[in-house]
Design an enzyme around this catalytic site. Sequence first.
Site, PDB file in Angstrom:
ATOM      1  CD  GLU A   1       0.119  -8.659  -7.419  1.00  0.00           C
ATOM      2  OE1 GLU A   1       1.027  -8.781  -8.254  1.00  0.00           O
ATOM      3  OE2 GLU A   1      -0.013  -7.649  -6.691  1.00  0.00           O
TER       4      GLU A   1
ATOM      5  CB  CYS B   1      10.571  -2.855 -15.509  1.00  0.00           C
ATOM      6  SG  CYS B   1      10.178  -2.816 -13.775  1.00  0.00           S
TER       7      CYS B   1
HETATM    8  N1  SAH Z   1       3.458  -9.887 -14.187  1.00  0.00           N
HETATM    9  C1  SAH Z   1       2.455  -8.860 -14.201  1.00  0.00           C
HETATM   10  C2  SAH Z   1       2.704  -7.700 -13.238  1.00  0.00           C
HETATM   11  C3  SAH Z   1       4.099  -7.347 -12.908  1.00  0.00           C
HETATM   12  S1  SAH Z   1       4.231  -5.845 -12.004  1.00  0.00           S
HETATM   13  C4  SAH Z   1       2.227  -8.361 -15.618  1.00  0.00           C
HETATM   14  O1  SAH Z   1       3.022  -8.591 -16.512  1.00  0.00           O
HETATM   15  O2  SAH Z   1       1.209  -7.721 -15.867  1.00  0.00           O
HETATM   16  C5  SAH Z   1       4.802  -6.425 -10.436  1.00  0.00           C
HETATM   17  C6  SAH Z   1       3.707  -6.935  -9.512  1.00  0.00           C
HETATM   18  O3  SAH Z   1       4.318  -7.320  -8.272  1.00  0.00           O
HETATM   19  C7  SAH Z   1       2.652  -5.907  -9.136  1.00  0.00           C
HETATM   20  O4  SAH Z   1       1.393  -6.431  -9.469  1.00  0.00           O
HETATM   21  C8  SAH Z   1       2.786  -5.746  -7.613  1.00  0.00           C
HETATM   22  O5  SAH Z   1       1.554  -5.576  -6.964  1.00  0.00           O
HETATM   23  C9  SAH Z   1       3.429  -7.054  -7.200  1.00  0.00           C
HETATM   24  N2  SAH Z   1       4.233  -7.041  -5.976  1.00  0.00           N
HETATM   25  C10 SAH Z   1       5.105  -6.080  -5.601  1.00  0.00           C
HETATM   26  N3  SAH Z   1       5.711  -6.419  -4.440  1.00  0.00           N
HETATM   27  C11 SAH Z   1       5.234  -7.629  -4.083  1.00  0.00           C
HETATM   28  C12 SAH Z   1       5.480  -8.509  -2.977  1.00  0.00           C
HETATM   29  N4  SAH Z   1       6.337  -8.176  -2.012  1.00  0.00           N
HETATM   30  N5  SAH Z   1       4.808  -9.684  -2.933  1.00  0.00           N
HETATM   31  C13 SAH Z   1       3.937 -10.013  -3.914  1.00  0.00           C
HETATM   32  N6  SAH Z   1       3.667  -9.223  -4.986  1.00  0.00           N
HETATM   33  C14 SAH Z   1       4.283  -8.044  -5.062  1.00  0.00           C
END
Ligand code: SAH
Length: 470
Positions: free
Chosen positions: A352, A428
């Site tokens: 993340e 989503c």
């Molecule tokens: N799976 C989690 C959150 C999903 S939301 C849940 O169900 O609660 C998508 C997540 O991807 C967010 O926390 C965002 O910070 C992260 N994210 C977005 N772009 C990213 C990237 N390039 N590398 C790593 N994480 C990323």
Amino acid sequence: MARRDKLPLLENITIERMAAEGKCVVHANGRAVFVPYTAPGDVVDIKVTKARKKFWEGKAITFHQYSPQRTEPFCAHFSICGGCKWQHIPYEQQLVYKRQQVIDQFERIGKIPFPEVAPILPSQNTRYYRNKLEFAFSDQRWFTREEIASGEELDKRALGFHIPGSFEKILPIEHCHLQADPSNDIRMAVDQYAKEQGLPYYNMRQHTGVLRTLMIRTANTGELMVMVQFGRDADNAPEAIDGLLNHLREKFPMITSLQYVINRKMNDTFHDLEVTLFAGQSYITEQMEGLQFRVSAQSFYQTNSEQAYQLYRVTRNFAQLSGEEVVYDLYSGTGTIANFVAAQAKKVIGVEYVETATQDAKVNSQINNVSNTDFFAGDMRDLLNSEFLQQHGRPDVIITDPPRVGMHADVVKQLLEVGAPRIVYVSCNPATQARDIALLHEKYRVDKLQPVDMFPHTHHVENVASLVLR
Ligand code: SAH
């Protein structure tokens, strides 16, 4: 673009079908015209509001006949507030459209073979289903045509939601059907107190004013967080901060976390700012299947708690874990999925890019006595390389839950190289999901597709795909 007054009026048009983004489409004058707040079967006059190269956008200004498919919207703010655009469509029908959206995207964008899309899992609650709402203060209230026509001197201050397409106009909300009690009471009490005390509401052009935004979070444990965001003018008005927060503390003793932030920036985001705890605890706790998840003011948690549980259950089923697997949870946020599947895996590695989210994820493992998870912060493109795989073991199952934009093409390439036997793709946005899965199709076949509804009365749909290495 043509001048607005030159744009045509299309008369006596029958709305054809529901299209993308929750708008309906008709074909007229050789073009597709997208019209919100209509239902297939409505007969309307459409004022074209925007002429783009390949399509037009319009507004239904007269209804000659209502579609038999319609239902009565339940909210007084419907069609002005940008929130629940599908209230005029019966919930059962919304579910049909959402599932169809998944099918359409896999056909049009994916263009790969895919199995029958499972019936969508409906939301257990179709009202008061959100655990978080954010309202904005503005000294530029939105007035309806009737209010302007009345000629009365009206208060320009408002606490509510942004009007779609306007960055500063705020619609004052009387009752929002999205969040359970005491959300509405809290918002109304804040508005009333602020007006009585003459606390300045924010001006979004000049960045003046003391009161900026209000966030309310209601956890399924009954815990309740309120966070007020003040503007830079609050630096000179500490008594305003104390006054408002003390008023809230006295009037709503059920608030378990009362916090504030002074945001001196030009935008409303506060993930990079220091949040101050005024009373109670700095977090609230969500519960899921015996697990506890701490949610702080800045951290992300799925906004429909019951449906998050449904979504994660589908994800865990699709992962088919026996206890022996190395699982990667990509885009792990605060580690909810990782912790949710950990008991059925050998270990789970979360990736993340928000550093504080990975810290929250580790805390969530600790408080639940989950010892087989680890979380790493960094951009997926950089972090998920051969070195990382060597260090943490090749995954048997990859769970990926990217943001709306989907995965970067380089990340998709890496997944193809990794070649995990199974990928569970939680999304989503079925459009970007279909795009990514089309690329993964080089090595993976689509085994199952399960849409889940988390946002009744909107066109949004969550979709889980099970992919199996060929
Ligand atoms: N799976 C989690 C959150 C999903 S939301 C849940 O169900 O609660 C998508 C997540 O991807 C967010 O926390 C965002 O910070 C992260 N994210 C977005 N772009 C990213 C990237 N390039 N590398 C790593 N994480 C990323």
